[in-house]
Scaffold this active site. Structure first.
Site, mmCIF file in Angstrom:
data_model
loop_
_atom_site.group_PDB
_atom_site.id
_atom_site.type_symbol
_atom_site.label_atom_id
_atom_site.label_comp_id
_atom_site.label_asym_id
_atom_site.label_seq_id
_atom_site.Cartn_x
_atom_site.Cartn_y
_atom_site.Cartn_z
ATOM 1 C CE LYS A 120 -3.940 -2.307 2.166
ATOM 2 N NZ LYS A 120 -4.763 -2.559 3.362
ATOM 3 C CD GLN A 151 -3.594 -4.198 6.406
ATOM 4 O OE1 GLN A 151 -3.641 -3.142 5.780
ATOM 5 N NE2 GLN A 151 -4.098 -5.322 5.920
ATOM 6 C CG ASP A 195 -9.603 0.197 5.171
ATOM 7 O OD1 ASP A 195 -9.359 -0.291 4.048
ATOM 8 O OD2 ASP A 195 -8.818 0.131 6.140
HETATM 9 N N1 GUN Z 1 -7.156 -6.640 6.100
HETATM 10 C C1 GUN Z 1 -7.539 -7.362 5.020
HETATM 11 N N2 GUN Z 1 -8.083 -6.542 4.083
HETATM 12 C C2 GUN Z 1 -8.031 -5.288 4.568
HETATM 13 C C3 GUN Z 1 -8.428 -4.024 4.059
HETATM 14 O O1 GUN Z 1 -8.956 -3.884 2.949
HETATM 15 N N3 GUN Z 1 -8.180 -2.962 4.875
HETATM 16 C C4 GUN Z 1 -7.620 -3.100 6.095
HETATM 17 N N4 GUN Z 1 -7.443 -1.997 6.818
HETATM 18 N N5 GUN Z 1 -7.248 -4.262 6.606
HETATM 19 C C5 GUN Z 1 -7.449 -5.348 5.842
#
Ligand code: GUN
Length: 291
Positions: free
Chosen positions: A53, A97, A120
Site C-alpha cells: 500500500k 490494517q 477503508d
Molecule cells: N485486512 C484485510 N483486508 C483489509 C483491508 O482492505 N483494509 C484493512 N485496513 N485491513 C485489511
C-alpha cells in the site's frame, strides 16, 4: 475449453496512472494527499499488505504517514493515536490494517476513525451509507471487484451473482454493491452455514469466492462459462519458494480453467484492484468529497 484470465494487475495499473495525474493536479492546488497507515504488530501478511500500500501511495505521488506499533499496545493508546490523526489536517485518510491483536476491540477502533477519513469504508457511518445508497467511502476490495467486472466487460444486468463469504470487509458490502441498480445483479450470499453450497454456485453467472479457505470452490461447483472472481489470498507452505510459501486463492484454479469462461488469478487478480481503490478513496478524501 480454457477460461480467459482477467488481468487485474493491468486494469489496476491503468487506474493508478490516472490517479497519479489527478494527484499532480491536486498538488498544484496546494493539496498533498496523505494517508496515515497504522500497523499493529508484525503479522507477516499484514506487513506485506502495508508495504504494498505504501509503495502504491508513493508511486501515485501521495504521502504516507506510517504508524508502526508494538503488538502489546493497549486499546486506549491506539484510540488516542487515532484521535490525534483525526485532528491532523495534513492527514486526509486513516487506515488501520486488520486484523488487530485479540486484546483490542476492532469495532471500537474502526468507529474511532473520523468517517470522512475512513478510506477503508469500514466505519458504521460509511457502512450505513452503502446500505441505504448514499455517498460515502466504499470498502476497497468489493469496490475493486465491481470495477474489475465493468472493465473486463462482464455483463451484470440480471446476472445471477453468488458471493461465498459474509465478512464485513468483502462479502457483505459486495452483496450490497452487486444488488445496486447500476449493477443490477440478483445476489445470493452464501456462507459457512449454507447447506449444499454447490447447488448455489452452479447457478452463478458470476461466482465470487471470498471464503478465505483454499479449495472452497472446485471445478464441479462452477457453471460452464461463468465469470469466477477469486478473492482468496491463502499462504501455502512451499519449500521450492525463497519465502517458504506460495499464494493460492479459494478456487481450484487449474481445474477451474477448464470450466469457467473468465477467471481472476491469485496473485494479480483482485489484490491489485484493492490497492487501486485505496488510492482512489485517498484521493476522494484529500478532495474533501465526503465531508
Ligand atoms: N485486512 C484485510 N483486508 C483489509 C483491508 O482492505 N483494509 C484493512 N485496513 N485491513 C485489511
Amino acid at each position: 475449453m480454457s477460461a480467459q484470465i482477467i488481468d487485474g494487475f493491468a486494469i489496476a495499473q491503468k487506474i493508478r496512472r490516472q490517479i497519479a495525474l489527478d494527484v499532480s493536479a491536486l498538488k498544484k492546488d496546494g493539496i498533498h494527499p496523505c494517508l496515515a497507515v497504522i500497523l499493529v504488530g508484525e503479522n507477516p501478511a499484514s506487513v506485506s499488505y502495508v508495504s504494498a500500500k505504501k509503495k502504491a501511495l508513493a508511486e501515485a505521488g501521495m504521502a504516507d504517514k506510517s504508524v508502526l506499533l508494538n503488538a502489546d499496545i493497549n486499546e486506549a493508546e491506539l484510540l488516542s493515536i487515532i484521535a490525534d490523526l483525526n485532528r491532523d489536517t495534513s492527514v486526509h485518510g486513516i487506515l488501520v490494517q486488520l486484523p488487530l491483536p485479540s486484546h483490542i476491540d476492532e469495532q471500537k477502533v474502526i468507529a474511532a476513525i473520523a468517517p470522512e477519513k475512513d478510506v477503508d469504508g469500514f466505519h458504521p457511518v460509511n457502512a450505513g451509507n452503502l446500505l441505504i445508497g448514499q455517498a460515502g467511502f466504499v470498502p476497497c476490495t468489493p469496490c475493486g471487484i465491481t470495477v474489475l467486472l465493468k472493465e473486463a466487460g462482464i455483463p451484470t444486468d440480471g446476472a445471477n451473482a453468488v458471493v461465498v463469504g459474509r465478512s464485513n470487509i468483502v462479502g457483505k458490502p459486495l452483496a450490497l454493491l452487486l444488488a445496486r441498480k447500476d449493477i443490477n445483479a440478483t445476489v445470493t450470499l452464501c456462507h459457512t452455514g449454507t447447506k449444499d453450497l454447490a447447488s448455489f454456485t452452479r447457478n452463478a453467472d458470476i461466482l465470487i469466492a471470498a471464503a478465505g479457505r483454499p479449495g472452497t470452490i472446485s471445478a464441479d461447483m462452477i457453471k460452464p462459462g461463468a465469470a469466477v472472481i477469486d478473492v482468496g489470498v491463502n499462504r501455502i507452505p512451499d519449500n521450492t519458494k525463497k519465502s517458504g510459501f506460495r499464494l493460492v486463492g479459494d478456487v481450484d484454479f487449474q481445474a477451474a480453467l477448464d470450466v469457467a469462461g473468465r477467471i481472476t488469478p491469485v496473485p494479480k487478480g483482485v489484490g491489485p484492484m484493492t490497492i487501486a481503490m485505496l488510492l482512489c478513496n485517498t484521493l476522494y478524501a484529500a478532495r474533501g468529497s465526503f465531508k
